[in-house]
Design a protein around this motif. Structure first.
Motif, mmCIF file in Angstrom:
data_model
loop_
_atom_site.group_PDB
_atom_site.id
_atom_site.type_symbol
_atom_site.label_atom_id
_atom_site.label_comp_id
_atom_site.label_asym_id
_atom_site.label_seq_id
_atom_site.Cartn_x
_atom_site.Cartn_y
_atom_site.Cartn_z
ATOM 1 N N SER A 86 38.715 1.367 48.141
ATOM 2 C CA SER A 86 37.994 2.331 47.311
ATOM 3 C C SER A 86 38.814 3.621 47.168
ATOM 4 O O SER A 86 39.843 3.795 47.814
ATOM 5 C CB SER A 86 36.653 2.669 47.962
ATOM 6 O OG SER A 86 36.882 3.364 49.178
ATOM 7 N N VAL A 87 38.307 4.519 46.339
ATOM 8 C CA VAL A 87 38.933 5.837 46.217
ATOM 9 C C VAL A 87 38.942 6.521 47.579
ATOM 10 O O VAL A 87 39.943 7.133 47.971
ATOM 11 C CB VAL A 87 38.205 6.700 45.159
ATOM 12 C CG1 VAL A 87 38.750 8.118 45.139
ATOM 13 C CG2 VAL A 87 38.320 6.057 43.777
ATOM 14 N N ALA A 88 37.865 6.412 48.338
ATOM 15 C CA ALA A 88 37.808 7.015 49.680
ATOM 16 C C ALA A 88 38.909 6.453 50.582
ATOM 17 O O ALA A 88 39.527 7.193 51.354
ATOM 18 C CB ALA A 88 36.440 6.797 50.310
ATOM 19 N N SER A 114 39.314 17.353 42.978
ATOM 20 C CA SER A 114 38.556 16.316 42.273
ATOM 21 C C SER A 114 39.551 15.236 41.866
ATOM 22 O O SER A 114 40.767 15.440 41.918
ATOM 23 C CB SER A 114 37.830 16.902 41.058
ATOM 24 O OG SER A 114 38.754 17.496 40.173
ATOM 25 N N TYR A 115 39.031 14.092 41.476
ATOM 26 C CA TYR A 115 39.883 12.943 41.171
ATOM 27 C C TYR A 115 39.543 12.375 39.809
ATOM 28 O O TYR A 115 38.383 12.387 39.394
ATOM 29 C CB TYR A 115 39.685 11.834 42.215
ATOM 30 C CG TYR A 115 39.975 12.285 43.617
ATOM 31 C CD1 TYR A 115 41.278 12.329 44.105
ATOM 32 C CD2 TYR A 115 38.943 12.698 44.465
ATOM 33 C CE1 TYR A 115 41.553 12.762 45.389
ATOM 34 C CE2 TYR A 115 39.203 13.125 45.749
ATOM 35 C CZ TYR A 115 40.516 13.161 46.204
ATOM 36 O OH TYR A 115 40.773 13.599 47.476
ATOM 37 N N LEU A 136 33.133 8.270 45.547
ATOM 38 C CA LEU A 136 34.382 7.882 46.198
ATOM 39 C C LEU A 136 34.366 6.443 46.704
ATOM 40 O O LEU A 136 35.404 5.923 47.122
ATOM 41 C CB LEU A 136 34.722 8.844 47.331
ATOM 42 C CG LEU A 136 35.001 10.288 46.917
ATOM 43 C CD1 LEU A 136 35.436 11.111 48.123
ATOM 44 C CD2 LEU A 136 36.041 10.376 45.820
ATOM 45 N N VAL A 184 42.136 8.114 49.586
ATOM 46 C CA VAL A 184 42.195 9.490 50.088
ATOM 47 C C VAL A 184 42.538 9.497 51.583
ATOM 48 O O VAL A 184 43.356 10.299 52.032
ATOM 49 C CB VAL A 184 40.869 10.233 49.811
ATOM 50 C CG1 VAL A 184 40.846 11.594 50.477
ATOM 51 C CG2 VAL A 184 40.650 10.365 48.303
#
Length: 86
Positions: free
Chosen positions: A32-34, A56-57, A67, A37
């Motif tokens: 995932s985006v999380a 922000s993304y 996220l 990160v």
């Protein structure tokens, strides 16, 4: 284990903290985006984590609010610091 590769592009303060404009990051399939990160925090432990707290993304040009959103192979993740304006 299957992996996917994303392109992370940094802007403004995020670019300065990461020390580069963009990089390719490999993640496990289904990430995932999380997860991305978290990997960015691991790769750039000195200055980037502080900046990531306020950014922000965009994922493939679309603002990310959740996220947990899954990534796809070849996706572009833009890291955008807060911008002043009014």
């Amino acid at each position: 284990m299957a992996t996917l590769t994303i392109v992370v592009r940094y802007f403004a303060a995020a670019r300065a903290a990461a020390g580069l404009e963009e990089e390719k990051v490999q993640l496990p399939d289904g990430a995932s985006v999380a997860d991305a990160v978290a990997e960015l925090r691991r790769i750039h432990p000195a200055d980037l984590p502080r900046v990531l707290d306020a950014v922000s993304y965009l994922l493939d040009g679309i603002a990310v609010r959740d996220l947990s959103r899954r990534l796809t192979d070849g996706a572009e993740l833009d890291v955008l610091p807060p911008f002043a304006g009014g």
